[in-house]
Design an enzyme around this catalytic site. Structure first.
Site, PDB file in Angstrom:
ATOM      1  CE1 TYR A  70      -3.409  -2.641   0.242  1.00 29.56           C
ATOM      2  CE2 TYR A  70      -3.873  -1.966   2.496  1.00 29.56           C
ATOM      3  CZ  TYR A  70      -4.167  -2.741   1.403  1.00 29.56           C
ATOM      4  OH  TYR A  70      -5.216  -3.628   1.477  1.00 29.56           O
ATOM      5  CG  PHE A 216     -13.091  -3.695  -2.624  1.00 29.15           C
ATOM      6  CD1 PHE A 216     -12.344  -2.568  -2.340  1.00 29.15           C
ATOM      7  CD2 PHE A 216     -12.521  -4.693  -3.409  1.00 29.15           C
ATOM      8  CE1 PHE A 216     -11.059  -2.424  -2.844  1.00 29.15           C
ATOM      9  CE2 PHE A 216     -11.240  -4.559  -3.914  1.00 29.15           C
ATOM     10  CZ  PHE A 216     -10.503  -3.422  -3.618  1.00 29.15           C
ATOM     11  N   GLY A 220     -17.917  -1.640  -3.243  1.00 31.54           N
ATOM     12  CA  GLY A 220     -18.614  -2.604  -4.089  1.00 31.54           C
ATOM     13  C   GLY A 220     -17.838  -2.898  -5.357  1.00 31.54           C
TER      14      GLY A 220
END
Length: 300
Positions: A70, A216, A220
């Protein structure tokens, strides 16, 4: 809600691995580094990212999900966590992931071989400034059999570098393979109102006392890009009934799918952080849950 009334504790707690008590609303670090995940978008404001992390802890968040991969051009999630929160409190659980790899330019490289996982674990330790990792999840990168990879992590657990192990982007057969080697304390899979395909895994984890950690849940199908699609009318209607945002309803929905479900919404925005934590106190009715469940069944 006033700020002093909002706490991650309102979401309830889970005993991760039998010894790490965490509030069920946690924090995902992926969006700390920029306006979009990884090397896309503009780098974040470092001071704001650090302030968001500290505010999360003030609001009772004690479960942070991160990874050495990340990072954006100027920011590393692990470095931000280290700068904001070290020395770490005893009740703070930091979970990280290994498996995927990015080179120094930010481009994706070949996933780690089993013999390379120790190097990834040690990189997370170095970046976080820790002498051990609370939880390491093996992010599965297309393998049918994860025995060698998970076995390599089990050796690091036995050596004391890692406290607990989990798996991510996993199928049911992966969970069986991993459990044959070492205890699995959590499974991280994509799951949400309009992405319900991990339902069987959610139920399997419940039956075995394993935490299920959806990612998510808010974005989504937008995934790393965020919630870029128009929201479903059903979600908007439930949100209006509760005086809440659609994102809060999405979080409340996943939390009510089992006491073993841990949410890890991510943001670099202080207002969004507050709203995410506040969602842990929302309780949906059975009728609302059924309405929202119908979205996943009707989507193509």
């Amino acid at each position: 809600m006033t700020s002093h009334a909002v706490s991650a504790a309102a979401s309830g707690t889970w005993l991760l691995g039998g010894d790490l008590k965490v509030n069920r609303i946690g924090f995902g670090a992926m969006r700390l580094t920029g306006s979009a995940a990884f090397h896309q978008g503009a780098p974040s404001n470092r001071d704001q990212s650090i302030a968001v992390l500290r505010r999360a802890v003030e609001l009772g968040v004690n479960h942070i999900d991160t990874a050495a991969f990340y990072f954006s051009r100027l920011r590393s999630a692990n470095e931000l966590i280290n700068s904001a929160l070290a020395p770490y409190s005893d009740d703070l659980v930091i979970a990280t992931k290994v498996g995927p790899a990015r080179d120094a330019s930010g481009e994706w490289a070949d996933p780690a071989r089993p013999d390379q996982l120790r190097g990834q674990v040690e990189e997370n330790l170095r970046q976080l400034g820790h002498d051990h990792l609370d939880v390491v999840n093996l992010r599965i990168m297309g393998q049918d059999d994860i025995s060698e990879h998970f076995g390599a992590l089990a050796e690091l657990r036995a050596a004391g570098l890692v406290r607990h192990l989990g798996i991510s982007s996993a199928r049911l057969e992966h969970l069986a393979q991993a459990r044959a080697i070492a205890p699995v304390v959590c499974v991280q899979n994509r799951y949400g109102i309009d992405t319900p395909s991990s339902g069987p895994m959610l139920r399997e984890c419940a039956s075995r006392g394993i935490a299920f950690v959806p990612f998510f849940a808010i974005a989504g199908r937008g995934q790393e890009a965020g919630a870029v699609q128009a929201e479903h009318n059903e979600v908007r209607a439930v949100a209006e009934a509760h005086g809440a945002s659609p994102a809060q309803i999405r979080l409340a929905w996943i939390l009510q799918h089992g006491a073993h479900v841990l949410a890890i919404p991510g943001t670099g925005n202080p207002a969004h952080l507050f709203a995410n934590v506040a969602a842990g106190a929302l309780r949906l009715t059975d009728q609302e849950l059924q309405l929202l469940d119908s979205i996943g069944r009707s989507d193509p």
